[in-house]
Write an enzyme that holds these catalytic residues in place. Structure first.
Site, PDB file in Angstrom:
ATOM      1  CE  LYS A 196      -3.511   2.413   2.673  1.00  0.00           C
ATOM      2  NZ  LYS A 196      -4.444   2.341   3.797  1.00  0.00           N
ATOM      3  CE  LYS A 249      -5.978   1.989  -0.527  1.00  0.00           C
ATOM      4  NZ  LYS A 249      -6.409   2.100   0.823  1.00  0.00           N
TER       5      LYS A 249
HETATM    6  C1  PBG Z   1      -7.376   3.264   5.742  1.00  0.00           C
HETATM    7  C2  PBG Z   1      -7.627   3.210   4.288  1.00  0.00           C
HETATM    8  C3  PBG Z   1      -7.462   4.198   3.310  1.00  0.00           C
HETATM    9  C4  PBG Z   1      -7.968   3.659   2.120  1.00  0.00           C
HETATM   10  C5  PBG Z   1      -8.375   2.379   2.406  1.00  0.00           C
HETATM   11  N1  PBG Z   1      -8.144   2.100   3.736  1.00  0.00           N
HETATM   12  C6  PBG Z   1      -6.971   5.584   3.411  1.00  0.00           C
HETATM   13  C7  PBG Z   1      -5.584   5.881   3.757  1.00  0.00           C
HETATM   14  O1  PBG Z   1      -4.744   4.996   3.951  1.00  0.00           O
HETATM   15  O2  PBG Z   1      -5.304   7.066   3.888  1.00  0.00           O
HETATM   16  C8  PBG Z   1      -8.068   4.362   0.800  1.00  0.00           C
HETATM   17  C9  PBG Z   1      -9.155   3.888  -0.099  1.00  0.00           C
HETATM   18  C10 PBG Z   1      -9.494   4.791  -1.225  1.00  0.00           C
HETATM   19  O3  PBG Z   1      -8.863   5.835  -1.469  1.00  0.00           O
HETATM   20  O4  PBG Z   1     -10.454   4.447  -1.938  1.00  0.00           O
HETATM   21  N2  PBG Z   1      -6.077   3.263   6.167  1.00  0.00           N
END
Ligand code: PBG
Length: 326
Positions: A196, A249
């Site tokens: 991520k 992601k």
């Molecule tokens: C929580 C999380 C996030 C997303 C999914 N889980 C936000 C982040 O890490 O700031 C993003 C999902 C999206 O942008 O659709 N940590």
């Protein structure tokens, strides 16, 4: 090797039927997971400005929405919770009556066969908006781990089928696996947000989930966008710790990462078509600058072609509807 004029690649592009016959990649509704925002309270159905077509629902408003998702044959949802009250340790994240725990029970009752996946993270529940316990303006990895295990366990006790840790703390898959096994939940899978990235494409999500960090950013725990070898190490580590499904992601600016992970690991691979990717399409479509009915299938197919088996996307419902009309 045949050369022109014997070889003509256009022969198989001549009709719809011929194109379909030689098509290499297809997106099916069965590949999709629909992310949903659940807000604490009653009778709430709020629009999210930066994500046209996406709403925040309170648990009591879920049954209609869930029945529609089931009718569209979308196999799974991913739940994000927005609590009424936030605190330093995100305690509403693991409360048995927390908003996600309530939502799971409602969904279980209305459509028992729908796969319920929950996002395991603290950022929507902490007053500072970070994904862990903060000490000296730093997110403390090891003090955060037991809380993540507690959140995952409370989701599973409420009826979740899969837990999806998204915090990017080191060691979280292991501690969650141990916590679940200890309570007899050996059969519950972990979908880990393995690679991520610290991405600006999460912007609309943070509005939707009210999870913008109050100071600093997430670059101390989420991955640095230029790195791909590190992504392979993250994935390897999460598999070693017990992840059943791994995720990359965001998706679109990271298609090369998806491809490399697919080539290196024989694990089910998910990719998250994130909020900013959705918002870009919607904004352009609203102005008439892009035809979303063509662009969305093209985007989802690209993610599959890169190597993803599963796609998390806010487009899931409309994509499923378009397929039913065709
Ligand atoms: C929580 C999380 C996030 C997303 C999914 N889980 C936000 C982040 O890490 O700031 C993003 C999902 C999206 O942008 O659709 N940590």
């Amino acid at each position: 090797m045949a050369d022109f004029p014997q070889m003509r690649l256009r022969r198989l592009r001549r009709t719809n039927a011929l194109r379909a016959l030689v098509r290499e990649n297809r997106v099916e509704v069965g590949d999709l997971i629909y992310p949903m925002f659940i807000v604490e309270g009653k009778g709430i159905e709020e629009k999210i400005t930066s994500m046209p077509g996406i709403f925040r629902h309170s648990p009591d408003r879920l049954p209609l929405e869930i029945e529609e998702i089931a009718r569209l044959k979308i196999p799974a949802v991913l739940l994000f919770g927005i609590p009424e009250n936030k605190d330093e340790t995100g305690s509403r994240a693991y409360h048995p009556e927390g908003v996600v725990q309530q939502a799971i029970r409602v969904i279980r009752k209305s459509v028992p066969e729908l796969i319920v996946i929950t996002d395991v993270c603290l950022c929507e529940y902490t007053s500072h908006g970070h994904c862990g316990i903060v000490s000296n303006e730093q997110v403390d990895n090891d003090r955060t781990l037991p809380l993540l295990a507690k959140i995952a366990l409370s989701h599973v006790e409420a009826g979740a089928d899969i837990v999806a840790p998204s915090d990017m703390m080191d060691g979280r898959v292991k501690i969650i696996r141990e916590a679940l096994d200890e309570k007899g939940f050996q059969h519950i899978a972990i979908l880990s947000y393995a690679a991520k990235y610290a991405s600006a494409f999460y912007g609309p999500f943070r509005e939707a989930a009210e999870s913008t960090p109050q100071f600093g950013d997430r670059r101390g725990y989420q991955m640095d966008p230029p790195n791909v070898r590190e992504a392979l190490r993250e994935v390897k580590q999460d598999i070693a710790e017990g992840a059943d499904i791994i995720m990359v992601k965001p998706a679109l600016a990271y298609l090369d990462v998806i491809r490399q992970v697919r080539t290196a690991f024989n694990y089910p691979l998910a990719a998250y078509n994130v909020s900013g990717e959705y918002a870009m399409v919607k904004a352009a479509a609203q102005r008439g600058w892009l035809d979303e009915r063509q662009v969305v299938p093209e985007i989802l197919t690209a993610i599959k072609r890169a190597g993803a088996d599963i796609i998390l996307t806010y487009h899931a419902k409309e994509f499923a509807r378009w397929l039913q009309i065709e």
